[in-house]
Design an enzyme around this catalytic site. Structure first.
Site, PDB file in Angstrom:
ATOM      1  N   HIS A   1      46.768 -28.091 -17.531  1.00 23.49           N
ATOM      2  CA  HIS A   1      46.270 -27.290 -18.401  1.00 23.49           C
ATOM      3  C   HIS A   1      45.224 -26.599 -18.319  1.00 23.49           C
ATOM      4  CE1 HIS A   1      44.114 -31.117 -18.622  1.00 23.49           C
ATOM      5  NE2 HIS A   1      43.454 -30.634 -19.824  1.00 23.49           N
TER       6      HIS A   1
ATOM      7  N   LYS B   1      44.620 -35.567  -7.177  1.00 19.02           N
ATOM      8  CA  LYS B   1      44.077 -36.396  -5.999  1.00 19.02           C
ATOM      9  C   LYS B   1      44.713 -36.446  -4.939  1.00 19.02           C
ATOM     10  CE  LYS B   1      40.841 -39.734  -5.970  1.00 19.02           C
ATOM     11  NZ  LYS B   1      39.723 -39.691  -6.608  1.00 19.02           N
TER      12      LYS B   1
HETATM   13  P1  NAD Z   1      33.416 -44.977   0.399  1.00 22.44           P
HETATM   14  O1  NAD Z   1      34.252 -45.145   1.397  1.00 22.44           O
HETATM   15  O2  NAD Z   1      32.230 -44.311   0.625  1.00 22.44           O
HETATM   16  O3  NAD Z   1      32.834 -46.594   0.143  1.00 22.44           O
HETATM   17  C1  NAD Z   1      33.750 -47.677  -0.197  1.00 22.44           C
HETATM   18  C2  NAD Z   1      33.120 -48.997   0.269  1.00 22.44           C
HETATM   19  O4  NAD Z   1      33.736 -50.107  -0.260  1.00 22.44           O
HETATM   20  C3  NAD Z   1      32.982 -49.052   2.071  1.00 22.44           C
HETATM   21  O5  NAD Z   1      31.545 -49.322   2.289  1.00 22.44           O
HETATM   22  C4  NAD Z   1      33.775 -50.078   2.162  1.00 22.44           C
HETATM   23  O6  NAD Z   1      33.320 -50.812   3.354  1.00 22.44           O
HETATM   24  C5  NAD Z   1      34.077 -51.148   1.082  1.00 22.44           C
HETATM   25  N1  NAD Z   1      34.827 -51.909   0.669  1.00 22.44           N
HETATM   26  C6  NAD Z   1      36.064 -52.047   1.216  1.00 22.44           C
HETATM   27  N2  NAD Z   1      36.927 -53.054   1.040  1.00 22.44           N
HETATM   28  C7  NAD Z   1      35.904 -53.752   0.301  1.00 22.44           C
HETATM   29  C8  NAD Z   1      36.008 -54.973  -0.209  1.00 22.44           C
HETATM   30  N3  NAD Z   1      36.930 -55.921  -0.027  1.00 22.44           N
HETATM   31  N4  NAD Z   1      34.822 -55.684  -0.730  1.00 22.44           N
HETATM   32  C9  NAD Z   1      33.613 -54.906  -0.769  1.00 22.44           C
HETATM   33  N5  NAD Z   1      33.654 -53.910  -0.500  1.00 22.44           N
HETATM   34  C10 NAD Z   1      34.654 -53.206   0.102  1.00 22.44           C
HETATM   35  O7  NAD Z   1      33.763 -44.740  -1.030  1.00 22.44           O
HETATM   36  P2  NAD Z   1      33.197 -44.423  -2.345  1.00 22.44           P
HETATM   37  O8  NAD Z   1      33.192 -42.890  -2.517  1.00 22.44           O
HETATM   38  O9  NAD Z   1      32.001 -45.014  -2.574  1.00 22.44           O
HETATM   39  O10 NAD Z   1      34.285 -44.773  -3.435  1.00 22.44           O
HETATM   40  C11 NAD Z   1      33.964 -46.051  -3.952  1.00 22.44           C
HETATM   41  C12 NAD Z   1      34.959 -46.118  -5.250  1.00 22.44           C
HETATM   42  O11 NAD Z   1      34.309 -45.122  -6.335  1.00 22.44           O
HETATM   43  C13 NAD Z   1      36.128 -45.659  -5.477  1.00 22.44           C
HETATM   44  O12 NAD Z   1      37.263 -46.314  -6.264  1.00 22.44           O
HETATM   45  C14 NAD Z   1      36.520 -44.167  -5.532  1.00 22.44           C
HETATM   46  O13 NAD Z   1      37.412 -43.737  -6.134  1.00 22.44           O
HETATM   47  C15 NAD Z   1      35.299 -44.231  -6.675  1.00 22.44           C
HETATM   48  N6  NAD Z   1      34.991 -42.837  -6.998  1.00 22.44           N
HETATM   49  C16 NAD Z   1      34.030 -42.116  -6.112  1.00 22.44           C
HETATM   50  C17 NAD Z   1      33.578 -41.064  -6.300  1.00 22.44           C
HETATM   51  C18 NAD Z   1      32.743 -40.202  -5.136  1.00 22.44           C
HETATM   52  O14 NAD Z   1      32.254 -39.160  -5.473  1.00 22.44           O
HETATM   53  N7  NAD Z   1      32.604 -40.574  -3.839  1.00 22.44           N
HETATM   54  C19 NAD Z   1      33.388 -40.318  -7.664  1.00 22.44           C
HETATM   55  C20 NAD Z   1      34.271 -41.078  -8.582  1.00 22.44           C
HETATM   56  C21 NAD Z   1      34.930 -42.327  -8.255  1.00 22.44           C
END
Ligand code: NAD
Length: 474
Positions: free
Chosen positions: A66, A107
Protein backbone atom coordinates in the site's frame (compact mmCIF):
# COMPACT_ATOMS: atom_id res chain seq x y z
CA UNK A 1 -6.42 -21.05 18.86
CA UNK A 2 -6.22 -24.77 19.68
CA UNK A 3 -3.63 -25.78 22.27
CA UNK A 4 -3.07 -29.19 20.64
CA UNK A 5 -1.55 -28.15 17.32
CA UNK A 6 1.55 -25.98 17.68
CA UNK A 7 0.75 -22.85 15.68
CA UNK A 8 3.23 -21.63 13.11
CA UNK A 9 4.88 -18.21 13.40
CA UNK A 10 2.54 -16.76 10.75
CA UNK A 11 -0.50 -18.23 12.53
CA UNK A 12 0.64 -16.55 15.75
CA UNK A 13 0.96 -13.16 14.03
CA UNK A 14 -2.44 -13.65 12.35
CA UNK A 15 -4.01 -14.50 15.71
CA UNK A 16 -2.67 -11.27 17.27
CA UNK A 17 -4.12 -9.32 14.34
CA UNK A 18 -7.49 -11.04 14.59
CA UNK A 19 -7.68 -10.25 18.28
CA UNK A 20 -6.99 -6.54 17.71
CA UNK A 21 -9.44 -6.45 14.80
CA UNK A 22 -12.16 -7.72 17.14
CA UNK A 23 -11.36 -4.97 19.65
CA UNK A 24 -11.78 -2.47 16.78
CA UNK A 25 -14.85 -4.31 15.44
CA UNK A 26 -13.37 -4.58 11.93
CA UNK A 27 -15.10 -6.79 9.38
CA UNK A 28 -13.76 -10.29 8.75
CA UNK A 29 -13.28 -9.84 4.99
CA UNK A 30 -11.15 -6.75 5.52
CA UNK A 31 -9.01 -8.43 8.13
CA UNK A 32 -8.54 -11.53 5.95
CA UNK A 33 -7.38 -9.29 3.13
CA UNK A 34 -5.01 -7.31 5.39
CA UNK A 35 -3.49 -10.49 6.81
CA UNK A 36 -2.74 -12.12 3.46
CA UNK A 37 0.73 -12.07 1.88
CA UNK A 38 0.53 -10.20 -1.44
CA UNK A 39 3.29 -12.14 -3.12
CA UNK A 40 6.13 -14.47 -2.28
CA UNK A 41 8.95 -15.82 -4.39
CA UNK A 42 11.10 -18.88 -3.78
CA UNK A 43 14.48 -19.00 -5.48
CA UNK A 44 17.26 -21.55 -5.59
CA UNK A 45 20.82 -20.54 -6.18
CA UNK A 46 23.40 -23.11 -7.13
CA UNK A 47 27.09 -22.49 -6.71
CA UNK A 48 30.23 -24.57 -6.87
CA UNK A 49 32.00 -24.61 -3.50
CA UNK A 50 35.15 -26.67 -3.01
CA UNK A 51 34.42 -28.60 -6.22
CA UNK A 52 30.87 -29.52 -5.19
CA UNK A 53 27.66 -27.86 -6.35
CA UNK A 54 25.65 -26.57 -3.41
CA UNK A 55 22.07 -25.41 -3.67
CA UNK A 56 20.59 -22.71 -1.41
CA UNK A 57 16.88 -21.97 -1.15
CA UNK A 58 15.70 -18.47 -0.39
CA UNK A 59 12.45 -16.52 -0.17
CA UNK A 60 11.32 -12.93 -0.41
CA UNK A 61 7.79 -12.26 0.80
CA UNK A 62 5.92 -9.04 0.13
CA UNK A 63 3.14 -8.75 2.67
CA UNK A 64 1.90 -5.32 1.64
CA UNK A 65 2.48 -2.69 -1.03
CA UNK A 66 0.00 0.00 0.00
CA UNK A 67 3.08 2.15 0.43
CA UNK A 68 6.27 1.67 -1.53
CA UNK A 69 8.93 0.56 -1.24
CA UNK A 70 8.09 -2.50 0.83
CA UNK A 71 10.71 -2.85 3.53
CA UNK A 72 12.19 -5.67 5.54
CA UNK A 73 15.41 -7.45 6.42
CA UNK A 74 17.13 -10.45 4.89
CA UNK A 75 17.87 -13.33 7.23
CA UNK A 76 20.58 -15.99 6.78
CA UNK A 77 19.92 -19.07 8.89
CA UNK A 78 19.71 -22.82 8.49
CA UNK A 79 16.25 -22.75 10.09
CA UNK A 80 14.37 -20.34 7.82
CA UNK A 81 11.29 -21.33 5.83
CA UNK A 82 8.51 -19.70 3.87
CA UNK A 83 6.06 -19.46 6.79
CA UNK A 84 8.64 -17.68 8.94
CA UNK A 85 9.49 -15.30 6.09
CA UNK A 86 5.82 -14.45 5.55
CA UNK A 87 5.31 -13.92 9.29
CA UNK A 88 8.28 -11.54 9.45
CA UNK A 89 7.01 -9.70 6.35
CA UNK A 90 3.60 -9.27 7.99
CA UNK A 91 5.22 -7.90 11.16
CA UNK A 92 6.96 -5.31 8.94
CA UNK A 93 3.60 -4.10 7.59
CA UNK A 94 2.19 -3.61 11.09
CA UNK A 95 5.45 -2.15 12.44
CA UNK A 96 5.72 0.49 9.71
CA UNK A 97 2.07 1.42 10.20
CA UNK A 98 2.45 1.68 14.01
CA UNK A 99 5.42 4.06 13.83
CA UNK A 100 4.10 5.86 10.73
CA UNK A 101 6.92 5.00 8.37
CA UNK A 102 5.70 5.19 4.74
CA UNK A 103 6.70 1.67 3.71
CA UNK A 104 4.91 -1.58 2.97
CA UNK A 105 6.06 -4.83 4.61
CA UNK A 106 8.48 -7.40 3.24
CA UNK A 107 11.11 -9.91 4.39
CA UNK A 108 13.67 -12.21 2.85
CA UNK A 109 15.57 -15.26 3.94
CA UNK A 110 18.20 -17.66 2.72
CA UNK A 111 18.53 -21.18 4.12
CA UNK A 112 22.21 -21.24 4.97
CA UNK A 113 24.40 -21.47 8.04
CA UNK A 114 26.72 -18.52 7.36
CA UNK A 115 29.26 -19.77 9.93
CA UNK A 116 30.10 -22.71 7.62
CA UNK A 117 31.28 -20.58 4.69
CA UNK A 118 34.23 -18.31 3.99
CA UNK A 119 33.75 -14.62 3.36
CA UNK A 120 34.44 -15.07 -0.36
CA UNK A 121 31.89 -17.91 -0.60
CA UNK A 122 29.27 -15.84 1.22
CA UNK A 123 29.96 -12.93 -1.10
CA UNK A 124 29.37 -15.07 -4.21
CA UNK A 125 26.22 -16.64 -2.74
CA UNK A 126 24.88 -13.18 -1.77
CA UNK A 127 25.56 -11.77 -5.26
CA UNK A 128 23.64 -14.66 -6.84
CA UNK A 129 20.73 -14.44 -4.38
CA UNK A 130 20.47 -10.65 -4.82
CA UNK A 131 20.67 -10.93 -8.61
CA UNK A 132 17.81 -13.44 -8.63
CA UNK A 133 15.64 -11.17 -6.44
CA UNK A 134 16.44 -8.10 -8.52
CA UNK A 135 15.70 -9.80 -11.84
CA UNK A 136 12.38 -11.12 -10.52
CA UNK A 137 11.33 -7.64 -9.38
CA UNK A 138 11.75 -8.30 -5.65
CA UNK A 139 14.51 -5.78 -4.93
CA UNK A 140 14.89 -2.15 -6.03
CA UNK A 141 15.08 1.34 -4.43
CA UNK A 142 11.50 2.08 -5.49
CA UNK A 143 9.71 -1.18 -4.74
CA UNK A 144 11.48 -3.45 -2.26
CA UNK A 145 14.36 -2.53 0.02
CA UNK A 146 16.09 -5.07 2.31
CA UNK A 147 18.10 -4.44 5.50
CA UNK A 148 20.14 -6.65 7.86
CA UNK A 149 18.48 -9.26 10.08
CA UNK A 150 19.67 -12.43 11.82
CA UNK A 151 22.89 -13.67 10.19
CA UNK A 152 23.41 -10.65 7.93
CA UNK A 153 24.93 -7.21 8.49
CA UNK A 154 26.53 -4.21 6.81
CA UNK A 155 28.80 -6.48 4.79
CA UNK A 156 25.96 -8.36 3.08
CA UNK A 157 24.09 -5.10 2.47
CA UNK A 158 27.01 -3.58 0.61
CA UNK A 159 27.36 -6.75 -1.50
CA UNK A 160 23.65 -6.52 -2.40
CA UNK A 161 24.00 -2.82 -3.25
CA UNK A 162 26.98 -3.64 -5.45
CA UNK A 163 24.96 -6.30 -7.32
CA UNK A 164 22.17 -3.81 -8.00
CA UNK A 165 24.60 -1.08 -9.08
CA UNK A 166 26.26 -3.42 -11.56
CA UNK A 167 22.90 -4.42 -13.06
CA UNK A 168 21.58 -0.82 -13.19
CA UNK A 169 24.61 1.49 -13.45
CA UNK A 170 22.46 4.41 -14.64
CA UNK A 171 20.08 4.34 -11.68
CA UNK A 172 21.06 7.44 -9.74
CA UNK A 173 19.29 6.05 -6.64
CA UNK A 174 21.15 2.74 -6.53
CA UNK A 175 22.34 3.39 -2.94
CA UNK A 176 18.72 3.33 -1.77
CA UNK A 177 18.17 -0.29 -2.89
CA UNK A 178 19.22 -1.49 0.57
CA UNK A 179 19.63 0.01 4.06
CA UNK A 180 21.93 -0.83 6.95
CA UNK A 181 24.98 -0.17 4.77
CA UNK A 182 28.35 0.97 6.11
CA UNK A 183 28.57 4.78 6.32
CA UNK A 184 31.25 4.84 3.60
CA UNK A 185 28.76 3.20 1.21
CA UNK A 186 25.80 5.51 1.84
CA UNK A 187 24.81 4.22 5.27
CA UNK A 188 23.69 6.57 8.02
CA UNK A 189 25.34 7.22 11.36
CA UNK A 190 23.33 5.62 14.17
CA UNK A 191 21.75 2.81 12.06
CA UNK A 192 23.88 0.02 13.57
CA UNK A 193 22.75 0.95 17.09
CA UNK A 194 19.23 2.05 16.12
CA UNK A 195 17.28 -1.10 16.97
CA UNK A 196 18.96 -1.48 20.37
CA UNK A 197 18.59 2.20 21.10
CA UNK A 198 14.91 2.10 20.11
CA UNK A 199 14.36 -0.81 22.51
CA UNK A 200 16.01 1.23 25.26
CA UNK A 201 13.77 4.22 24.42
CA UNK A 202 10.70 1.98 24.67
CA UNK A 203 11.66 0.92 28.22
CA UNK A 204 12.41 4.51 29.24
CA UNK A 205 9.03 5.56 27.88
CA UNK A 206 7.19 2.75 29.71
CA UNK A 207 8.83 3.79 32.98
CA UNK A 208 7.57 7.36 32.57
CA UNK A 209 4.03 6.08 33.27
CA UNK A 210 3.32 5.38 36.91
CA UNK A 211 0.09 3.45 36.31
CA UNK A 212 2.02 0.97 34.16
CA UNK A 213 5.11 0.28 36.24
CA UNK A 214 3.16 0.30 39.52
CA UNK A 215 0.72 -2.26 38.11
CA UNK A 216 3.56 -4.79 37.75
CA UNK A 217 5.58 -3.54 40.74
CA UNK A 218 8.57 -2.24 38.80
CA UNK A 219 10.70 0.57 40.19
CA UNK A 220 10.53 3.90 38.35
CA UNK A 221 14.29 4.17 37.71
CA UNK A 222 15.66 1.82 35.11
CA UNK A 223 18.83 1.28 37.14
CA UNK A 224 16.83 -0.06 40.13
CA UNK A 225 15.40 -2.97 38.12
CA UNK A 226 17.22 -6.19 37.25
CA UNK A 227 17.43 -7.06 33.56
CA UNK A 228 17.95 -10.30 31.62
CA UNK A 229 18.67 -10.31 27.87
CA UNK A 230 18.57 -13.28 25.47
CA UNK A 231 20.87 -12.78 22.47
CA UNK A 232 24.10 -10.83 22.09
CA UNK A 233 23.97 -10.17 18.35
CA UNK A 234 23.42 -6.85 16.61
CA UNK A 235 20.32 -5.99 18.63
CA UNK A 236 21.19 -7.57 22.01
CA UNK A 237 24.71 -6.19 22.12
CA UNK A 238 23.84 -2.62 21.17
CA UNK A 239 20.88 -2.70 23.55
CA UNK A 240 23.06 -3.90 26.43
CA UNK A 241 25.58 -1.15 25.59
CA UNK A 242 22.94 1.60 25.58
CA UNK A 243 21.32 0.34 28.80
CA UNK A 244 24.66 0.06 30.57
CA UNK A 245 26.23 3.33 29.42
CA UNK A 246 23.20 5.64 29.35
CA UNK A 247 20.98 4.17 32.11
CA UNK A 248 23.48 2.44 34.40
CA UNK A 249 21.29 -0.63 34.07
CA UNK A 250 21.88 -3.74 36.14
CA UNK A 251 21.96 -6.54 33.58
CA UNK A 252 22.24 -9.71 35.64
CA UNK A 253 22.22 -12.26 32.80
CA UNK A 254 22.78 -12.45 29.06
CA UNK A 255 22.11 -15.55 26.96
CA UNK A 256 23.66 -16.86 23.76
CA UNK A 257 23.01 -20.07 21.78
CA UNK A 258 25.44 -22.14 23.89
CA UNK A 259 24.73 -20.81 27.39
CA UNK A 260 24.39 -17.68 29.49
CA UNK A 261 26.39 -15.39 31.77
CA UNK A 262 25.10 -14.66 35.25
CA UNK A 263 26.18 -12.11 37.85
CA UNK A 264 23.59 -11.03 40.41
CA UNK A 265 25.48 -7.77 40.99
CA UNK A 266 25.24 -6.86 37.29
CA UNK A 267 27.55 -7.53 34.34
CA UNK A 268 30.13 -4.97 33.22
CA UNK A 269 28.96 -4.69 29.61
CA UNK A 270 31.98 -2.75 28.33
CA UNK A 271 34.34 -5.51 29.49
CA UNK A 272 32.01 -8.15 28.09
CA UNK A 273 31.88 -6.50 24.66
CA UNK A 274 35.71 -6.43 24.57
CA UNK A 275 35.86 -10.10 25.58
CA UNK A 276 33.12 -11.20 23.15
CA UNK A 277 34.48 -9.29 20.16
CA UNK A 278 37.90 -10.84 20.71
CA UNK A 279 36.83 -14.42 21.50
CA UNK A 280 33.42 -14.64 19.75
CA UNK A 281 32.20 -16.45 22.88
CA UNK A 282 31.05 -15.79 26.47
CA UNK A 283 33.28 -18.59 27.75
CA UNK A 284 36.16 -17.61 30.06
CA UNK A 285 34.71 -14.15 30.75
CA UNK A 286 35.91 -13.25 34.22
CA UNK A 287 33.05 -10.90 35.20
CA UNK A 288 30.24 -13.49 35.40
CA UNK A 289 29.52 -17.19 35.73
CA UNK A 290 28.97 -19.10 32.46
CA UNK A 291 26.14 -21.63 32.59
CA UNK A 292 25.80 -23.95 29.59
CA UNK A 293 22.00 -24.25 29.65
CA UNK A 294 20.94 -21.59 27.10
CA UNK A 295 17.15 -21.87 27.51
CA UNK A 296 17.34 -21.32 31.27
CA UNK A 297 18.11 -17.61 30.80
CA UNK A 298 14.44 -16.95 30.00
CA UNK A 299 13.19 -18.38 33.27
CA UNK A 300 15.53 -16.53 35.64
CA UNK A 301 13.96 -14.25 38.24
CA UNK A 302 14.26 -10.65 37.04
CA UNK A 303 12.29 -7.42 36.71
CA UNK A 304 12.62 -6.96 32.96
CA UNK A 305 13.14 -9.82 30.48
CA UNK A 306 14.31 -8.91 26.97
CA UNK A 307 14.31 -11.67 24.34
CA UNK A 308 16.58 -10.32 21.56
CA UNK A 309 17.42 -13.42 19.51
CA UNK A 310 14.71 -15.60 18.00
CA UNK A 311 10.97 -16.05 17.57
CA UNK A 312 8.63 -18.31 19.62
CA UNK A 313 11.10 -18.71 22.51
CA UNK A 314 8.42 -17.98 25.12
CA UNK A 315 5.77 -20.57 24.43
CA UNK A 316 3.40 -23.00 26.16
CA UNK A 317 6.34 -25.21 27.16
CA UNK A 318 8.05 -22.59 29.34
CA UNK A 319 5.63 -19.73 29.94
CA UNK A 320 4.57 -20.99 33.37
CA UNK A 321 8.21 -20.78 34.49
CA UNK A 322 8.66 -17.12 33.48
CA UNK A 323 9.49 -15.05 36.57
CA UNK A 324 9.52 -11.46 35.41
CA UNK A 325 7.31 -8.37 35.55
CA UNK A 326 7.81 -6.91 32.10
CA UNK A 327 8.77 -8.61 28.82
CA UNK A 328 10.24 -6.32 26.18
CA UNK A 329 10.18 -7.94 22.73
CA UNK A 330 13.43 -6.84 21.09
CA UNK A 331 13.31 -9.89 18.80
CA UNK A 332 10.52 -10.41 16.28
CA UNK A 333 7.77 -12.70 17.57
CA UNK A 334 9.50 -14.09 20.70
CA UNK A 335 6.19 -14.75 22.49
CA UNK A 336 3.63 -17.09 20.91
CA UNK A 337 -0.07 -16.25 20.87
CA UNK A 338 -1.08 -18.78 23.53
CA UNK A 339 1.83 -17.81 25.80
CA UNK A 340 0.81 -14.18 25.41
CA UNK A 341 -2.72 -14.99 26.56
CA UNK A 342 -1.27 -16.73 29.61
CA UNK A 343 1.01 -13.77 30.44
CA UNK A 344 -1.94 -11.38 30.15
CA UNK A 345 -3.93 -13.44 32.63
CA UNK A 346 -0.92 -13.46 34.98
CA UNK A 347 -0.75 -9.66 34.67
CA UNK A 348 2.76 -9.69 33.25
CA UNK A 349 3.13 -6.79 30.85
CA UNK A 350 4.50 -7.40 27.34
CA UNK A 351 5.80 -4.50 25.25
CA UNK A 352 5.29 -5.80 21.71
CA UNK A 353 7.88 -6.24 18.94
CA UNK A 354 6.06 -4.11 16.36
CA UNK A 355 6.70 -1.11 18.61
CA UNK A 356 9.79 -2.12 20.60
CA UNK A 357 12.17 -3.06 17.76
CA UNK A 358 10.92 -0.51 15.23
CA UNK A 359 14.06 1.64 15.70
CA UNK A 360 15.76 -0.32 12.92
CA UNK A 361 13.16 0.49 10.28
CA UNK A 362 12.77 4.07 11.52
CA UNK A 363 16.47 4.77 10.98
CA UNK A 364 16.45 2.70 7.77
CA UNK A 365 13.82 5.16 6.55
CA UNK A 366 16.18 8.04 7.38
CA UNK A 367 18.94 6.25 5.47
CA UNK A 368 16.69 5.67 2.45
CA UNK A 369 15.67 9.36 2.47
CA UNK A 370 19.33 10.35 2.71
CA UNK A 371 20.13 8.11 -0.27
CA UNK A 372 17.36 9.45 -2.53
CA UNK A 373 18.04 13.08 -1.59
CA UNK A 374 21.80 12.60 -1.98
CA UNK A 375 22.67 14.84 0.95
CA UNK A 376 23.82 14.03 4.47
CA UNK A 377 21.46 15.19 7.22
CA UNK A 378 22.82 18.31 8.93
CA UNK A 379 25.27 19.08 6.12
CA UNK A 380 23.53 22.26 4.99
CA UNK A 381 22.60 23.85 8.31
CA UNK A 382 25.41 22.86 10.70
CA UNK A 383 27.84 25.73 10.09
CA UNK A 384 24.97 28.23 9.82
CA UNK A 385 23.68 27.17 13.26
CA UNK A 386 27.16 27.35 14.78
CA UNK A 387 27.69 30.88 13.43
CA UNK A 388 24.29 32.03 14.78
CA UNK A 389 25.07 30.58 18.22
CA UNK A 390 28.48 32.24 18.22
CA UNK A 391 26.77 35.55 17.42
CA UNK A 392 24.36 35.05 20.31
CA UNK A 393 27.19 34.33 22.74
CA UNK A 394 29.09 37.41 21.51
CA UNK A 395 25.99 39.56 22.18
CA UNK A 396 25.54 38.06 25.68
CA UNK A 397 29.20 38.65 26.54
CA UNK A 398 29.16 42.18 25.13
CA UNK A 399 25.96 43.27 26.91
CA UNK A 400 26.71 41.62 30.27
CA UNK A 401 30.44 42.27 30.25
CA UNK A 402 30.97 38.68 31.39
CA UNK A 403 32.50 35.69 29.65
CA UNK A 404 30.48 32.52 29.03
CA UNK A 405 32.55 29.58 30.39
CA UNK A 406 34.31 27.62 27.64
CA UNK A 407 32.55 24.28 28.37
CA UNK A 408 29.08 25.89 27.96
CA UNK A 409 30.23 27.70 24.84
CA UNK A 410 31.34 24.46 23.18
CA UNK A 411 28.06 22.75 24.04
CA UNK A 412 25.90 25.60 22.78
CA UNK A 413 27.86 26.30 19.63
CA UNK A 414 28.09 22.64 18.55
CA UNK A 415 25.97 22.50 15.37
CA UNK A 416 23.77 19.54 14.68
CA UNK A 417 25.42 16.39 13.26
CA UNK A 418 23.79 13.56 11.33
CA UNK A 419 23.86 11.22 14.32
CA UNK A 420 22.21 13.85 16.58
CA UNK A 421 19.34 14.19 14.12
CA UNK A 422 18.99 10.42 13.72
CA UNK A 423 18.85 9.85 17.48
CA UNK A 424 16.47 12.72 18.03
CA UNK A 425 14.18 11.48 15.23
CA UNK A 426 14.25 7.98 16.73
CA UNK A 427 13.45 9.22 20.25
CA UNK A 428 10.60 11.31 18.90
CA UNK A 429 9.04 8.35 17.09
CA UNK A 430 9.33 6.08 20.14
CA UNK A 431 7.80 8.67 22.48
CA UNK A 432 4.99 9.82 20.18
CA UNK A 433 4.02 6.24 19.30
CA UNK A 434 3.83 5.29 22.97
CA UNK A 435 1.25 8.05 23.51
CA UNK A 436 -0.92 6.45 20.83
CA UNK A 437 -0.49 3.01 22.37
CA UNK A 438 -1.57 4.35 25.74
CA UNK A 439 -4.62 6.06 24.22
CA UNK A 440 -5.78 2.75 22.78
CA UNK A 441 -4.86 0.90 25.98
CA UNK A 442 -7.19 3.22 27.87
CA UNK A 443 -9.97 3.60 25.30
CA UNK A 444 -10.32 0.00 24.13
CA UNK A 445 -10.56 -1.19 27.77
CA UNK A 446 -9.26 -4.53 29.05
CA UNK A 447 -6.84 -5.10 26.22
CA UNK A 448 -3.15 -5.90 26.38
CA UNK A 449 -0.44 -3.43 25.35
CA UNK A 450 0.03 -5.64 22.28
CA UNK A 451 -3.61 -5.40 21.20
CA UNK A 452 -3.49 -1.62 21.81
CA UNK A 453 -0.43 -1.44 19.53
CA UNK A 454 -1.85 -3.64 16.76
CA UNK A 455 -4.99 -1.46 16.87
CA UNK A 456 -2.92 1.56 15.76
CA UNK A 457 -1.69 -0.36 12.72
CA UNK A 458 -5.06 -1.85 11.83
CA UNK A 459 -6.84 1.45 12.08
CA UNK A 460 -4.35 3.02 9.66
CA UNK A 461 -4.60 0.06 7.27
CA UNK A 462 -8.41 0.21 7.47
CA UNK A 463 -8.37 3.91 6.56
CA UNK A 464 -6.04 3.21 3.67
CA UNK A 465 -8.35 0.54 2.25
CA UNK A 466 -11.36 2.79 2.76
CA UNK A 467 -9.71 5.70 0.93
CA UNK A 468 -8.76 3.41 -1.95
CA UNK A 469 -12.38 2.30 -2.18
CA UNK A 470 -11.51 -1.40 -2.06
CA UNK A 471 -14.80 -2.12 -0.35
CA UNK A 472 -17.32 -0.74 2.11
CA UNK A 473 -15.88 -1.33 5.52
CA UNK A 474 -17.01 0.14 8.84
P1 NAD B 1 22.00 -11.41 14.96
O1 NAD B 1 22.18 -12.55 14.05
O2 NAD B 1 22.94 -10.27 14.87
O3 NAD B 1 21.97 -11.89 16.48
C1 NAD B 1 21.21 -12.96 16.95
C2 NAD B 1 21.98 -13.55 18.12
O4 NAD B 1 21.18 -14.53 18.77
C3 NAD B 1 23.27 -14.23 17.68
O5 NAD B 1 24.36 -13.73 18.44
C4 NAD B 1 23.02 -15.70 17.95
O6 NAD B 1 24.17 -16.42 18.30
C5 NAD B 1 22.04 -15.61 19.12
N1 NAD B 1 21.26 -16.84 19.32
C6 NAD B 1 20.93 -17.79 18.43
N2 NAD B 1 20.25 -18.78 19.04
C7 NAD B 1 20.15 -18.43 20.34
C8 NAD B 1 19.58 -19.05 21.48
N3 NAD B 1 18.94 -20.23 21.40
N4 NAD B 1 19.67 -18.41 22.67
C9 NAD B 1 20.30 -17.23 22.77
N5 NAD B 1 20.88 -16.60 21.73
C10 NAD B 1 20.80 -17.19 20.52
O7 NAD B 1 20.49 -10.90 14.74
P2 NAD B 1 19.86 -9.51 15.20
O8 NAD B 1 19.88 -8.60 14.04
O9 NAD B 1 20.44 -9.10 16.51
O10 NAD B 1 18.34 -9.95 15.39
C11 NAD B 1 17.83 -10.47 16.61
C12 NAD B 1 16.31 -10.36 16.59
O11 NAD B 1 15.94 -8.98 16.43
C13 NAD B 1 15.62 -11.10 15.45
O12 NAD B 1 14.36 -11.56 15.88
C14 NAD B 1 15.44 -10.02 14.40
O13 NAD B 1 14.41 -10.31 13.47
C15 NAD B 1 15.09 -8.85 15.29
N6 NAD B 1 15.28 -7.52 14.71
C16 NAD B 1 16.50 -7.14 14.22
C17 NAD B 1 16.66 -5.86 13.70
C18 NAD B 1 17.99 -5.37 13.20
O14 NAD B 1 18.09 -4.16 12.90
N7 NAD B 1 19.01 -6.17 13.13
C19 NAD B 1 15.57 -4.99 13.65
C20 NAD B 1 14.34 -5.40 14.17
C21 NAD B 1 14.22 -6.67 14.70
Amino acid sequence: MSQLKIPTFKENVDAFVLKASKALKLSEDLINHIRSTHSVIQVNVGIKIKNKIENFTGWRAVHSEHRLPSKGGIRYSAHVNQDETEALAALMTYKCAVVDIPFGGSKGSLKIDPKKYTEQELKSITHLFAERLIKKGFLSPATNVPAPDVGTGEREMVWIMDTYKNLFPTDINYLACVTGKPVAYGGIRGRAESTGRGVEESIREYLRHEHLYKAVKLKPHLSDNTIVIQGFGKVGKSLAYELFTRDKAKIIAIGEFDGYLYNEKGIDILSLIKHYDKNKSFKNFKGAKFINRPDEVLTLTCDILIPAALESVINMRNVEKIKTKLIVEAANGPVTYNADEYLYKKKIHVLPDIYVNSGGVVVSYFEWVKNITHVRFGRIQRRYEENKMQELIDIIEETTGRTVPEKHKTNIIHGVQEVDLVNSGLEDVMRETFKEILNNYKNLKNVSLRTATYAIALDKLRKYHQDMGVSNYH
